[in-house]
Scaffold this motif. Structure first.
Motif, PDB file in Angstrom:
ATOM      1  N   ALA A   8      -2.967   9.006  -9.790  1.00  0.00           N
ATOM      2  CA  ALA A   8      -1.858   9.894  -9.437  1.00  0.00           C
ATOM      3  C   ALA A   8      -1.668   9.795  -7.935  1.00  0.00           C
ATOM      4  O   ALA A   8      -2.295  10.500  -7.165  1.00  0.00           O
ATOM      5  CB  ALA A   8      -2.164  11.327  -9.845  1.00  0.00           C
ATOM      6  N   SER A   9      -0.843   8.865  -7.498  1.00  0.00           N
ATOM      7  CA  SER A   9      -0.679   8.633  -6.067  1.00  0.00           C
ATOM      8  C   SER A   9       0.729   8.974  -5.633  1.00  0.00           C
ATOM      9  O   SER A   9       1.632   9.107  -6.442  1.00  0.00           O
ATOM     10  CB  SER A   9      -0.997   7.177  -5.729  1.00  0.00           C
ATOM     11  N   VAL A  10       0.903   9.103  -4.340  1.00  0.00           N
ATOM     12  CA  VAL A  10       2.180   9.498  -3.772  1.00  0.00           C
ATOM     13  C   VAL A  10       3.096   8.280  -3.656  1.00  0.00           C
ATOM     14  O   VAL A  10       2.700   7.252  -3.129  1.00  0.00           O
ATOM     15  CB  VAL A  10       1.963  10.118  -2.383  1.00  0.00           C
ATOM     16  N   ILE A 142      -5.274  13.458   1.938  1.00  0.00           N
ATOM     17  CA  ILE A 142      -6.261  14.319   1.290  1.00  0.00           C
ATOM     18  C   ILE A 142      -7.138  13.390   0.473  1.00  0.00           C
ATOM     19  O   ILE A 142      -6.639  12.529  -0.270  1.00  0.00           O
ATOM     20  CB  ILE A 142      -5.585  15.366   0.383  1.00  0.00           C
ATOM     21  N   THR A 143      -8.453  13.537   0.584  1.00  0.00           N
ATOM     22  CA  THR A 143      -9.371  12.611  -0.086  1.00  0.00           C
ATOM     23  C   THR A 143      -9.209  12.642  -1.605  1.00  0.00           C
ATOM     24  O   THR A 143      -8.738  13.624  -2.174  1.00  0.00           O
ATOM     25  CB  THR A 143     -10.842  12.917   0.269  1.00  0.00           C
ATOM     26  N   SER A 160      -7.080  11.653  -8.528  1.00  0.00           N
ATOM     27  CA  SER A 160      -5.872  12.175  -7.904  1.00  0.00           C
ATOM     28  C   SER A 160      -6.027  12.061  -6.394  1.00  0.00           C
ATOM     29  O   SER A 160      -7.094  12.348  -5.854  1.00  0.00           O
ATOM     30  CB  SER A 160      -5.678  13.639  -8.308  1.00  0.00           C
ATOM     31  N   ASN A 161      -4.972  11.622  -5.716  1.00  0.00           N
ATOM     32  CA  ASN A 161      -5.010  11.564  -4.256  1.00  0.00           C
ATOM     33  C   ASN A 161      -3.640  11.875  -3.689  1.00  0.00           C
ATOM     34  O   ASN A 161      -2.649  11.913  -4.405  1.00  0.00           O
ATOM     35  CB  ASN A 161      -5.519  10.216  -3.759  1.00  0.00           C
ATOM     36  N   TYR A 162      -3.605  12.129  -2.411  1.00  0.00           N
ATOM     37  CA  TYR A 162      -2.361  12.495  -1.735  1.00  0.00           C
ATOM     38  C   TYR A 162      -2.430  11.884  -0.354  1.00  0.00           C
ATOM     39  O   TYR A 162      -3.368  12.152   0.401  1.00  0.00           O
ATOM     40  CB  TYR A 162      -2.287  14.016  -1.641  1.00  0.00           C
ATOM     41  N   ALA A 163      -1.455  11.064  -0.027  1.00  0.00           N
ATOM     42  CA  ALA A 163      -1.359  10.472   1.300  1.00  0.00           C
ATOM     43  C   ALA A 163       0.117  10.319   1.637  1.00  0.00           C
ATOM     44  O   ALA A 163       0.921  10.043   0.748  1.00  0.00           O
ATOM     45  CB  ALA A 163      -2.055   9.119   1.351  1.00  0.00           C
TER      46      ALA A 163
END
Length: 181
Positions: A8-10, A142-143, A160-163
């Motif tokens: 689940a990436s940005v 976010i890691t 899940s990650n967020y960058a």
């Protein structure tokens, strides 16, 4: 059984972010050093991905971050300065994953909170001693976290990650309560 990891990436898309910062500025020989505490909220982002005929939608809602930052400003010419630095802190979002159309094959609705960091730089135009306009770039991340995912075959996990790469236009007001001292 689910035999691969769903990331689940940005995606690459526009994102609105708003926030505020409080801190101190210490003048140096050729610029300043700023130490700040920053809080920001981020707009909803999402994507759809199709694999083997199955479309999965994932989104990050209610994004937030709190960061302790250190920035170094350097005088360039006249009222123009450049800066670089970064920060460490925490960030989070609500990660929602579902299949399209909703058939109950995939579903997740998880609150995520984890270590966050950012690095960046930019240009500052000093309008006066107390007001400046800043055009900057930040890479924010976010890691990775492991989250539960409900599938038709039971429960499994996904990463899940967020960058985000962010371009920010900021109005700075130094010592806004100076009159009341």
């Amino acid at each position: 059984t689910l035999n691969k990891t769903f990331e689940a990436s940005v995606p690459n898309q526009s994102l609105f972010t708003a926030g505020g910062t409080v801190g101190m500025r210490s003048f140096r020989e050729n610029g300043a050093l700023r130490v700040e505490f920053e809080g920001r909220g981020r707009d909803v982002i999402g994507r759809s991905a199709t694999d083997s005929g199955l479309t999965v939608n994932d989104s990050a809602k209610f994004g937030w971050s709190t960061m302790a930052n250190v920035w170094r400003d350097w005088d360039v010419i006249g009222n123009i300065d450049v800066y670089a630095g970064g920060g460490l802190g925490a960030g989070g979002y609500r990660n929602v994953v579902s299949d399209i159309p909703a058939q109950g094959i995939f579903s997740a609705d998880n609150n995520v909170a984890a270590f966050a960091w950012q690095a960046g730089g930019g240009l500052i135009y000093d309008m006066s001693n107390r007001v400046a306009v800043d055009l900057g770039y930040r890479f924010f991340s976010i890691t990775d976290t492991t989250q539960p995912l409900t599938t038709f075959a039971g429960t499994t996990t996904y990463t899940s990650n967020y960058a985000a790469s962010e371009v920010l236009l900021t109005l700075r007001i130094y010592e806004p309560f100076r009159r009341w001292r």
